[in-house]
Each structure stands twice: as structure tokens, then as C-alpha cells.
Scaffold this active site. Sequence first.
Site, PDB file in Angstrom:
ATOM      1  N   HIS A 122      -0.482  -7.789   3.225  1.00 20.15           N
ATOM      2  CA  HIS A 122      -0.465  -8.564   4.533  1.00 20.15           C
ATOM      3  C   HIS A 122      -1.300  -7.923   5.559  1.00 20.15           C
ATOM      4  CE1 HIS A 122       1.843  -5.146   6.877  1.00 20.15           C
ATOM      5  NE2 HIS A 122       1.796  -4.740   5.618  1.00 20.15           N
TER       6      HIS A 122
ATOM      7  N   THR B 291       9.552  -7.222 -12.439  1.00 15.99           N
ATOM      8  CA  THR B 291       9.090  -8.537 -12.519  1.00 15.99           C
ATOM      9  C   THR B 291       8.060  -8.739 -11.534  1.00 15.99           C
ATOM     10  OG1 THR B 291      10.816  -9.598 -13.704  1.00 15.99           O
ATOM     11  CG2 THR B 291       9.372 -11.043 -12.492  1.00 15.99           C
TER      12      THR B 291
ATOM     13  N   SER C 197      -3.089  -3.782   0.417  1.00 19.89           N
ATOM     14  CA  SER C 197      -1.900  -4.288   0.905  1.00 19.89           C
ATOM     15  C   SER C 197      -2.174  -5.972   1.171  1.00 19.89           C
ATOM     16  CB  SER C 197      -1.609  -3.629   2.305  1.00 19.89           C
ATOM     17  OG  SER C 197      -0.757  -4.286   2.847  1.00 19.89           O
TER      18      SER C 197
ATOM     19  N   CYS D  92       5.825   8.331  19.969  1.00 18.84           N
ATOM     20  CA  CYS D  92       6.830   9.182  20.497  1.00 18.84           C
ATOM     21  C   CYS D  92       8.334   9.113  19.720  1.00 18.84           C
ATOM     22  CB  CYS D  92       7.346   8.726  21.973  1.00 18.84           C
ATOM     23  SG  CYS D  92       5.948   8.960  23.071  1.00 18.84           S
TER      24      CYS D  92
ATOM     25  N   GLN E 170      -6.473  -0.952   5.342  1.00 22.51           N
ATOM     26  CA  GLN E 170      -7.330  -1.475   6.386  1.00 22.51           C
ATOM     27  C   GLN E 170      -8.912  -1.968   6.534  1.00 22.51           C
ATOM     28  OE1 GLN E 170      -5.474  -2.165   9.393  1.00 22.51           O
ATOM     29  NE2 GLN E 170      -3.656  -0.911   9.112  1.00 22.51           N
TER      30      GLN E 170
ATOM     31  N   ALA F 116       0.783  -1.163  -0.060  1.00 20.60           N
ATOM     32  CA  ALA F 116       0.039  -0.022  -0.220  1.00 20.60           C
ATOM     33  C   ALA F 116       0.853   1.392  -0.158  1.00 20.60           C
ATOM     34  CB  ALA F 116      -0.989   0.120   1.303  1.00 20.60           C
ATOM     35  N   THR F 117       2.036   1.180   0.701  1.00 22.33           N
ATOM     36  CA  THR F 117       3.023   2.454   0.424  1.00 22.33           C
ATOM     37  C   THR F 117       3.429   2.774  -0.651  1.00 22.33           C
ATOM     38  OG1 THR F 117       3.833   2.096   2.853  1.00 22.33           O
ATOM     39  CG2 THR F 117       5.018   3.351   1.167  1.00 22.33           C
TER      40      THR F 117
END
Length: 450
Positions: free
Chosen positions: A250, A288, A248, A374, A228, A120-121
Site C-alpha cells: 500500500h 494461504t 509494502s 504525542c 518508503q 512491511a511490518t
Amino acid sequence: MMNRTLSRKLLGSMCGISNPRLSFAQSAVNTVQREKELIKSRELEKDEPRPLYMDFQATTPMDPRVLDAMLPYQVNYYGNPHSRTHAYGWESESAMEKARKQVADLIGADPREIVFTSGATESNNMSIKGVARFYKAKKKHIVTTQTEHKCVLDSCRIMEAEGFDVTYLPVKNNGLIDLKQLEETIRPDTSLVSIMTVNNEIGVKQPIKEIGHLCRSKNVFFHTDAAQAVGKIPINVNDWKVDLMSISGHKLYGPKGIGALYLRRRPRIRIEPLQSGGGQERGLRSGTVPTPLAVGLGAACEIAQQELEYDHKHVTVLANRLVQKIMAAIPDVVLNGDPDQRYPGCVNLSFAYVEGESLLMALKDVALSSGSACTSASLEPSYVLRAIGTDEDLAHSSIRFGIGRFTTEDEVDYTVEKCVQQVKRLREMSPLWEMVQEGIDIKSIKWTQH
């Protein structure tokens, strides 16, 4: 004003320091950094049981049926799917095209509208940069929200550096966008609106269908990051009027390293490719295609389509059980995000007067994520929680519980039991909790630094 003695006592109790001249912020940063290093460096001891997995938004375990579908293409059918001169290539190409159709069927698309990517990125990068650059001669404006995934926000910032104007829409306190505000933001030179379907941190489900119809009426392309959502909620790209959708593998019980981009053919949308090469995937994504991974993604999509209704009911029952049991056992727990417009498998709770990272450390036998993002340089709460107006103290106390296809009732009950136990223990150690029990209004205190 708090007196110096109480301030020092509070500082020492919360941060574990004895030198009052150190700032509270720096001490807190050091504490969290040490905890993060412990989390990163810790390895399971010999014979130590693995923790329960309750982090399904980060990744999902591969469904064994997906692995079964992939194995033949790892060992026997290993041809390059782009080799057209022999049987090895034909076999792999046939499997790749079957997988393409399985992905398309899950979202109501045409197989020719599916482009395989690494995840997805990459799909998000291709959508935002590809559309913006292709139509830059006439349109230089992009609209997104403040709660998008980091890869979307970073892609938009790169577009800003290239001279594009980007509007980062705020969201309401429940995490949903204001459709009227979106409509007012769209301009004649707006090329793309990018809004995610289900938020990866708080699980809020945006009104994608309404957004899609609005964008279509304004002749603006609409992209949604559905990593998601695909395989978890019913999706039809034609009904929703979506032009581009990121997927995505995974996140839906498939393999890592594979994803897809849905790219509408009619009305046609064009993108500028990010990488050059052999011209695979219609020249949009050279390289590929990894046949075993594509087969795994296809199998995962087919299984998700078959079991969508069952999975959703299963996840809903367990999520309700988790939230109800925790809130019944301990006070001052807040569910972040809209309680109704959400994917139930993503539960983000804030436990007042408890530091999220400390709670994560205490719950070492349950794999969870903190909603507090953080960094080593600053103690900043998650930008998603900031965007919905969560108080900073609550933002630092948030934990994300991820529930999925393979989560059991016993695992939920165990997680609740341990969570309640550790929250109570940490609150007993907190001077803030002690002050609240004594009726002191924490928000009215004017803190001093030393």
C-alpha cells in the site's frame, strides 16, 4: 526571570487555562488530547467535501490499473494457489508466480527470493527475529539506528529481552548515519545490520549501497526496510549487496494487507520462521497466499517500474514548488532532514512558534500528518526529530507533507495557500511570536512553573 503576571498571561494564551497552579506540561497534554479526540471522532457532514490528500507516506491510493488486475481473482479465479489437483488452483498459482516475478523485477532480484507477507511490518519482524534466532548460537549482536520504524525498534527490544545485544546507532543532524561509526560498531558476533532505505517521517535516504558493501566485507547480514523506497527510487539488491529487504504494497499504489520479503539465495541467508502451518512460501511464511492481493502487489510493482522516472520527476517538481512557496511566504520555517539525500515526496517542515497539532486542526480541508508523535500520557516530540537534534519546540511544530503520483499542481498550490494563511493566523495568537517580534530571545528566558 519572567514575572508572575507575564507567566500567567503566557500560560493562559497558550494552553487555554485560567488556573495558574496547573503545570504547563499537564495543560498542554490535555489540550493535545482533546484535539486528538476531535480528530478521531470527527466525521464528514452530509455533502461536506473530502479533504485534499497530502499524506502519501501513510498510505497511497490504489492505482485503478492495479484494481483492474485484481478483480478477476476476486470473482472468477478464486482457487487456492496451493491446490495442485485442479484447474482452479493452477490458475491462482500461475497468477501468484507471475506477481512474484513482477516484484522481483522491480528490485533486480530472482523470483525465488521473494516471500509474500502481510506487509512491511511482518517482513521486518521476520528479518530481525528470524536472522537473530537462527544464528544465535554464534552471533548475539544486532545493529540498527535510532530513527528506524517502530516495528524494527520494537523487534530489536524483544531480541534484547531474549539476551541479544543491540546497538542503536545515532544519526547526524541531517538524518544520515556515519559510515565510519557503523564500521566501528560491527563486531565479530554481529549477525545483522538493519537500516531503512528512506525514512518514513523526514524522507532522508541512507547510503544503502555503501552500507551493503561494508556489511558484506564484514560477513554480516544486511536488512533494509524499503517500504518508503520501493517503486519510488531505482533499486538493485545485487548492486546494493542487500541480504533482506522489506516491501509494502500500500506504499506503492497497491492493496493493503500484502507485502513481501526479499531473501537472498546466494550467498544464502537463513531465517527461523515466525509462524507454523502448512509450509507455504518454502516453509518461511505458512498460510494461504491471498492471490488477489499478490496479483495487486505484482501489478503495482510492474506499473512502478514502467513509470518510475516519470513519477520521480513529477514528485520532485511538486515538492520543490511546495517548499519554495511556503518558505517565500513565511519566515522561520525549517526543512527537517538532509536537503539533498532524500526522497522528494516526503517533506517535513517545522513552523516555529506554531503547535503542530493546532495547525493540523486548522488545516481540516487538507489531509496531513504531524511530525509530533504525542501520547496521551506525555507530550513528547517525534523520536526521529529528537534523534536528529531538532529543538523540542520545533519538533512540536512539524508537519509532514506527502506528495505522490496522483498529486496535482493545483492541490499543492491550495495546500500552500491554506498553510500560509493558518500559520500566520496562529502566530498572531501566539505570545511567543509576539515576544520574538519585539526582539526578545526566547531561548534566553528562564521559565518558572506555578
